[in-house]
Design a protein around this motif. Sequence first.
Motif, PDB file in Angstrom:
ATOM      1  N   VAL A   1      -9.240  -0.301 -27.104  1.00  0.00           N
ATOM      2  CA  VAL A   1     -10.173  -1.408 -27.298  1.00  0.00           C
ATOM      3  C   VAL A   1     -10.081  -1.912 -28.734  1.00  0.00           C
ATOM      4  N   GLU A   2     -10.731  -3.050 -28.980  1.00  0.00           N
ATOM      5  CA  GLU A   2     -10.908  -3.552 -30.332  1.00  0.00           C
ATOM      6  C   GLU A   2     -12.341  -3.298 -30.772  1.00  0.00           C
ATOM      7  N   LEU A   3     -12.519  -3.037 -32.077  1.00  0.00           N
ATOM      8  CA  LEU A   3     -13.862  -2.750 -32.591  1.00  0.00           C
ATOM      9  C   LEU A   3     -14.110  -3.566 -33.856  1.00  0.00           C
ATOM     10  N   LEU A   4     -15.257  -4.253 -33.873  1.00  0.00           N
ATOM     11  CA  LEU A   4     -15.737  -4.896 -35.082  1.00  0.00           C
ATOM     12  C   LEU A   4     -17.031  -4.195 -35.459  1.00  0.00           C
ATOM     13  N   ALA A   5     -16.939  -3.291 -36.441  1.00  0.00           N
ATOM     14  CA  ALA A   5     -18.091  -2.465 -36.800  1.00  0.00           C
ATOM     15  C   ALA A   5     -19.127  -3.291 -37.551  1.00  0.00           C
TER      16      ALA A   5
END
Length: 447
Positions: free
Chosen positions: A381-385
Motif C-alpha cells: 500500500v501507499e501511506l501518507l502519515a
Amino acid sequence: MAAPVSQPPVAARASTRLLPRSRGLGALPESAPASLRFSVGRRRRAARLEVKASGNVFGNHFQVATYGESHGGGVGCVISGCPPRIPLTEADMQVELDRRRPGQSRITTPRKETDTCKILSGTHEGMTTGTPIHVFVPNTDQRGGDYSEMAKAYRPSHADATYDFKYGVRAVQGGGRSSARETIGRVAAGALAKKILKLKSGVEIICLQILAFVSKVHQVVLPEDAVDFETVTMEQIESNIVRCPDPEYAEKMIAAIDKVRIRGDSIGGVVTCIARNVPRGIGSPVFDKLEAELAKAMLSLPASKGFEIGSGFAGTDFTGSEHNDEFYMDEAGNVRTRTNRSGGVQGGISNGEIIYFKVAFKPTATIGKKQNTVSREHQDVELLARGRHDPCVVPRAVPMVESMAALVLMDQLMAHIAQCEMFPLNFSLQEPIGMASSASELAPNLS
C-alpha cells in the motif's frame, strides 16, 4: 501416616499438552502462564520458569524504570536506589523537562505539552527519603485520530512493524512506547542524577559537569576545533534553537532544518557530549567498561544509530605512536595525558581527563510524504502519515543525551564506592571520591 504429596500450582496443571520441540523449549506447555513448572526431559527434575517484563529498567545501583505511551494517560519513571537526604523538588526536574519538551520552536514538533511533572513518592519536605521516587507527567495534547492510517499500515523505518512482530499487538497512536515521549522519564531521572553528581563532586568550580550540543545537522558539520571542551558553557549551547554553541554554524543548521521542514521531509545529525571533572577510577574492566555502558545508554535513545568515543573511527587513520596519549605529571602532582584521543577512558575506566563522545541520530522516520509500505494484512500500500513530528530530532536530543550520561555516571559512581571505598584506600595510587558533609549545606550551590 504418609506425608501429603505436594501439588503443582493449578495454573501449571491446567495444560499438559506440550509444544513441538521445533518451538525451542520442547517441553513448554502450550498455554504458558508467567510462572509455571515444566519438564526439560524425561529423566530431569522439573524446573521453574519465570517470565518477567524486560527492557524498561536502566541501571544496577541507581535504577530507573520508565513507563507510559505517547497518547496514553501519561508517562513517567520510578527511580530506585537514590541516596536519602538529597534536596529535591519538581522544579529541579522541570528545568530539564522544559529543555526536552515539544513545541519549543519552529524546528521542533508543534505538539503543545507543558510536560509538567509531579513527584508522587520518595520525598518528604523537599528531601529524598531513600525510597522509590515516582515521577508522573500527564499527556494533555493528544490527537489520536491523526494515527488512523498507521493502524492499518506500517510507517517505513519506524517500530510499528517490529512491535507487531514481537507482541502481536501495539499502541498505534503516536508510536506508543516507541515514541520519544518515553524519554520524559529518562530526563526527569537524569536531572536528579546530575544534582547528586554535582553534590558529590564538591564546590561549583570543580563540580562534575555534563554538557551536550549539536555538532552536525545533515551535511552541516561543526569543525572539531570550533568548540573548546574546557570552556564551553550551557549558556552558549542554549543561546539558539538548534543548541549549537557556534552562532555561525547554528544559523546554517537551522536553515538546513527549515529547508526540509517545509517539504515535509526530515534530516538527522550528531550530538556531542562532554563530561568534565569525572573522578578517576569510574568504570569496570571487560564487560562493564565505562564506554560500553555509555554506548548502551546512548543507543537505547529513540532514533540513535551510532556511537563513538574519543577519536572514534577517525582513530583508525593513526599509527600507534601518533594515537597514544602520553602521560605526564602536572604542577599539582597529578597524572595527566598530553592528548585525549582516548576520550577520558582507558581500559574501561575513567582517567580524569574530559570524557567526550558523539551520538548519531537518523532522520525522523515519520515524514509528510507518500511512501510505499505494507499493511497489517500484508498488502502493498501507499501511506501518507499524519501527526506532529520533529523535522530533525537532534536539538531536542541534547538533554536526552546529557540525562543518559548522568544516569551512567551515577550508577558507576555508586558501584565504585561500594567496591573500592569499602575499606581504606591506597592513597599513593587511589583518590577518594569527594565527600559532601551535608546535602543541605551544598544546596545553595545547586541553584
